[in-house]
Design a protein around this motif. Structure first.
Motif, PDB file in Angstrom:
ATOM      1  N   TYR A  24       0.830  -1.216   0.000  1.00  0.00           N
ATOM      2  CA  TYR A  24       0.000   0.000   0.000  1.00  0.00           C
ATOM      3  C   TYR A  24       0.866   1.268   0.000  1.00  0.00           C
ATOM      4  N   LEU A  25       1.875   1.267   0.859  1.00  0.00           N
ATOM      5  CA  LEU A  25       2.689   2.485   0.989  1.00  0.00           C
ATOM      6  C   LEU A  25       3.419   2.800  -0.312  1.00  0.00           C
ATOM      7  N   THR A  26       3.981   1.783  -0.964  1.00  0.00           N
ATOM      8  CA  THR A  26       4.738   2.061  -2.194  1.00  0.00           C
ATOM      9  C   THR A  26       3.797   2.385  -3.353  1.00  0.00           C
ATOM     10  N   ASP A  27       2.588   1.785  -3.366  1.00  0.00           N
ATOM     11  CA  ASP A  27       1.628   2.093  -4.450  1.00  0.00           C
ATOM     12  C   ASP A  27       0.985   3.465  -4.261  1.00  0.00           C
ATOM     13  N   GLN A  28       0.642   3.812  -3.015  1.00  0.00           N
ATOM     14  CA  GLN A  28      -0.246   4.964  -2.783  1.00  0.00           C
ATOM     15  C   GLN A  28       0.404   6.143  -2.067  1.00  0.00           C
ATOM     16  N   VAL A  29       1.517   5.940  -1.398  1.00  0.00           N
ATOM     17  CA  VAL A  29       1.942   7.000  -0.469  1.00  0.00           C
ATOM     18  C   VAL A  29       3.304   7.588  -0.833  1.00  0.00           C
ATOM     19  N   ASP A  30       4.345   6.778  -0.942  1.00  0.00           N
ATOM     20  CA  ASP A  30       5.678   7.385  -1.009  1.00  0.00           C
ATOM     21  C   ASP A  30       6.702   6.391  -1.540  1.00  0.00           C
ATOM     22  N   GLU A  31       7.893   6.896  -1.845  1.00  0.00           N
ATOM     23  CA  GLU A  31       8.999   5.987  -2.186  1.00  0.00           C
ATOM     24  C   GLU A  31      10.213   6.210  -1.292  1.00  0.00           C
ATOM     25  N   ARG A  32      10.077   7.129  -0.317  1.00  0.00           N
ATOM     26  CA  ARG A  32      11.187   7.372   0.626  1.00  0.00           C
ATOM     27  C   ARG A  32      10.662   7.179   2.055  1.00  0.00           C
ATOM     28  N   PHE A  33      11.416   6.423   2.843  1.00  0.00           N
ATOM     29  CA  PHE A  33      10.948   6.059   4.183  1.00  0.00           C
ATOM     30  C   PHE A  33      12.039   6.263   5.225  1.00  0.00           C
ATOM     31  N   LEU A  34      11.589   6.541   6.441  1.00  0.00           N
ATOM     32  CA  LEU A  34      12.494   6.637   7.582  1.00  0.00           C
ATOM     33  C   LEU A  34      11.906   5.754   8.691  1.00  0.00           C
ATOM     34  N   PHE A  35      12.717   4.881   9.263  1.00  0.00           N
ATOM     35  CA  PHE A  35      12.232   3.951  10.286  1.00  0.00           C
ATOM     36  C   PHE A  35      12.555   4.486  11.681  1.00  0.00           C
ATOM     37  N   VAL A  36      11.553   4.454  12.562  1.00  0.00           N
ATOM     38  CA  VAL A  36      11.790   4.810  13.965  1.00  0.00           C
ATOM     39  C   VAL A  36      11.202   3.691  14.833  1.00  0.00           C
ATOM     40  N   GLY A  37      12.000   3.147  15.751  1.00  0.00           N
ATOM     41  CA  GLY A  37      11.505   2.054  16.591  1.00  0.00           C
ATOM     42  C   GLY A  37      11.916   2.214  18.040  1.00  0.00           C
ATOM     43  N   SER A  38      11.304   1.399  18.898  1.00  0.00           N
ATOM     44  CA  SER A  38      11.774   1.287  20.287  1.00  0.00           C
ATOM     45  C   SER A  38      12.970   0.341  20.296  1.00  0.00           C
ATOM     46  N   ASN A  39      13.806   0.516  21.300  1.00  0.00           N
ATOM     47  CA  ASN A  39      15.086  -0.200  21.315  1.00  0.00           C
ATOM     48  C   ASN A  39      14.950  -1.605  21.934  1.00  0.00           C
ATOM     49  N   TYR A  40      14.318  -2.516  21.174  1.00  0.00           N
ATOM     50  CA  TYR A  40      14.276  -3.930  21.607  1.00  0.00           C
ATOM     51  C   TYR A  40      14.055  -4.794  20.381  1.00  0.00           C
ATOM     52  N   VAL A  41      13.899  -6.083  20.586  1.00  0.00           N
ATOM     53  CA  VAL A  41      14.029  -7.028  19.469  1.00  0.00           C
ATOM     54  C   VAL A  41      12.993  -6.858  18.361  1.00  0.00           C
ATOM     55  N   PHE A  42      11.720  -6.654  18.704  1.00  0.00           N
ATOM     56  CA  PHE A  42      10.700  -6.597  17.649  1.00  0.00           C
ATOM     57  C   PHE A  42      10.965  -5.488  16.623  1.00  0.00           C
ATOM     58  N   PRO A  43      11.236  -4.244  17.052  1.00  0.00           N
ATOM     59  CA  PRO A  43      11.468  -3.204  16.049  1.00  0.00           C
ATOM     60  C   PRO A  43      12.662  -3.514  15.128  1.00  0.00           C
ATOM     61  N   TYR A  44      13.754  -4.023  15.675  1.00  0.00           N
ATOM     62  CA  TYR A  44      14.909  -4.336  14.814  1.00  0.00           C
ATOM     63  C   TYR A  44      14.531  -5.379  13.767  1.00  0.00           C
ATOM     64  N   GLU A  45      13.872  -6.446  14.217  1.00  0.00           N
ATOM     65  CA  GLU A  45      13.544  -7.539  13.301  1.00  0.00           C
ATOM     66  C   GLU A  45      12.438  -7.142  12.325  1.00  0.00           C
ATOM     67  N   SER A  46      11.462  -6.403  12.818  1.00  0.00           N
ATOM     68  CA  SER A  46      10.373  -5.955  11.947  1.00  0.00           C
ATOM     69  C   SER A  46      10.920  -4.985  10.889  1.00  0.00           C
ATOM     70  N   ASN A  47      11.851  -4.145  11.285  1.00  0.00           N
ATOM     71  CA  ASN A  47      12.454  -3.201  10.322  1.00  0.00           C
ATOM     72  C   ASN A  47      13.277  -3.930   9.267  1.00  0.00           C
ATOM     73  N   ARG A  48      13.932  -5.007   9.684  1.00  0.00           N
ATOM     74  CA  ARG A  48      14.726  -5.779   8.717  1.00  0.00           C
ATOM     75  C   ARG A  48      13.793  -6.315   7.606  1.00  0.00           C
ATOM     76  N   ILE A  49      12.634  -6.815   8.023  1.00  0.00           N
ATOM     77  CA  ILE A  49      11.677  -7.361   7.054  1.00  0.00           C
ATOM     78  C   ILE A  49      11.089  -6.239   6.196  1.00  0.00           C
ATOM     79  N   MET A  50      10.702  -5.148   6.858  1.00  0.00           N
ATOM     80  CA  MET A  50      10.075  -4.032   6.131  1.00  0.00           C
ATOM     81  C   MET A  50      11.061  -3.421   5.141  1.00  0.00           C
ATOM     82  N   ARG A  51      12.320  -3.362   5.521  1.00  0.00           N
ATOM     83  CA  ARG A  51      13.349  -2.828   4.618  1.00  0.00           C
ATOM     84  C   ARG A  51      13.382  -3.651   3.323  1.00  0.00           C
ATOM     85  N   ASP A  52      13.418  -4.986   3.476  1.00  0.00           N
ATOM     86  CA  ASP A  52      13.434  -5.867   2.293  1.00  0.00           C
ATOM     87  C   ASP A  52      12.186  -5.658   1.443  1.00  0.00           C
ATOM     88  N   LEU A  53      11.023  -5.635   2.118  1.00  0.00           N
ATOM     89  CA  LEU A  53       9.765  -5.527   1.373  1.00  0.00           C
ATOM     90  C   LEU A  53       9.700  -4.212   0.601  1.00  0.00           C
TER      91      LEU A  53
END
Ligand code: ACM
Length: 379
Positions: free
Chosen positions: A131-160
């Motif tokens: 949705y984001l790449t089709d409808q919203v934007d092509e440039r992204f900045l990731f902000v997370g809390s400092n624990y395991v889920f944000p790091y791992e979720s960002n790794r996946i989102m980065r690839d996608l």
């Protein structure tokens, strides 16, 4: 405990950084237990909740689980943060117990002692990236809390996102309990890169403070929405409706779903917990997984984890989000991915929804969601 009772553990925080959402999960489990007991219990036995407050602290989760297991409690509903789940699972595995975990998480995990009823990345991140790449934007900045889920979720989102041609300009982490200066620093980085779309995996109290600071910074949310997997009604209440307008969340459940099963759930939840009590996908998963457990125990005519696990994939439960069932090969759940945008007044307006339940794919083996209906027809 009397012989006609069966004790179950309920481990969600009433205090600490993620109490804002965990409290709703605790309430949902207690509501489901009330419903099951009012209908006669499970095979004539009443469910009795043992529900300490682990204070959003993984070490306390571990010590409370240890106490529950020592007491002979084998079935535990609990955990929000992945750090909490990871702290307790080795103990539960060792003692052959069973954790029902009702929170979206980073995937890439299988435990024989865990039933995962929140979204895996193919049930939330995949649709959001599209949705984001089709409808919203092509440039992204990731902000997370400092624990395991944000790091791992960002790794996946980065690839996608990168696979769809998008660029990730920066990735930053806030302490679990950020100070004003930590948030100011992130806001300055966002300002430097604006216009940009923020993907936030900031959780709990930090999320409310981050979204409010984003609002105060005056970014144009029609061009620069924050996209998230974790910002639901509980966080929205803490942010304030006006400051959250136009932000986007991907989740299998929003309280605005117009199914009769959902209307009944929302009515009962709010009768018990107050007319404005917030409900998110994490709340709903906490609720339906107790019903999944009760039905499995009924079918198995047993409460031990092995019997319950064998019975779980044999039926479908009509949850508020839609019919759900457990996938025997992953212990995860077929869910109904949705995307919603916060509108003025603070309601989540659903902008996209799956037409069939999506098979959990925690290891992201399938590039696209697979509809359960097609698969069921082929069986
Ligand atoms: C999470 O930590 N799984 C939200």
């Amino acid at each position: 405990m009397t012989p006609d009772q069966i004790e179950i553990g309920v481990l969600f925080s009433e205090t600490g950084v993620t109490a804002v959402v965990e409290e709703t999960q605790r309430r949902a489990v207690l509501l489901a237990i009330d419903e099951i007991n009012a209908a006669g219990g499970v095979s004539g036995r009443e469910l009795k909740a043992i529900a300490p407050d682990p204070g959003s602290d993984p070490r306390r989760f571990r010590s409370e689980v240890s106490r529950l297991l020592e007491r002979g409690v084998q079935i535990i509903f609990g955990c929000y943060m992945s750090s909490e789940r990871r702290a307790v699972l080795p103990l539960i595995e060792q003692h052959e117990g069973l954790l029902f975990y009702p929170t979206l998480y980073e995937g890439f995990e299988f435990s024989p002692a865990c039933i995962y009823s929140g979204a895996a990345p193919n049930q939330n991140s995949l649709g959001l990236a599209r949705y984001l790449t089709d409808q919203v934007d092509e440039r992204f900045l990731f902000v997370g809390s400092n624990y395991v889920f944000p790091y791992e979720s960002n790794r996946i989102m980065r690839d996608l996102l990168q696979n769809r041609g998008a660029k990730i300009v920066d990735e930053r982490y806030l302490p679990m309990s950020p100070k004003a200066g930590d948030i100011d620093e992130i806001i300055a980085i966002i300002r430097k890169h604006a216009p940009i779309t923020v993907f936030s995996t900031v959780v709990g109290d930090g999320a409310a403070r981050f979204y409010r600071a984003y609002d105060a910074a005056g970014f144009d949310r029609s061009k620069m929405p924050i996209a998230s997997l974790t910002t639901g009604e509980p966080e929205l209440r803490a942010i304030g409706a006006e400051a959250a307008e136009l932000h986007i969340t991907s989740a299998p459940y929003f309280s605005s779903i117009s199914r009769p099963e959902n209307q009944r759930f929302v009515t009962r939840y709010r009768e018990k917990h107050g007319p404005d009590a917030p409900i998110s996908a994490c709340t709903e998963a906490a609720y339906f997984q107790v019903h999944l457990f009760a039905e499995a125990a009924r079918r198995a005519e047993a409460f031990d984890p092995k019997s319950v696990i064998s019975a779980l994939p044999t039926f479908t439960f009509d949850a508020p989000q839609g019919p759900v069932r457990i996938d025997a090969s992953t212990n995860h759940t077929y869910l109904w991915p949705r995307l919603a945008q916060i509108e003025s007044g603070g309601a989540f307006r659903i902008i996209e929804e799956a037409q069939a339940p999506v098979r959990p794919d925690p290891y992201m083996i399938e590039p696209q969601p697979v509809g359960w209906s097609d698969e069921a027809a082929a069986e």
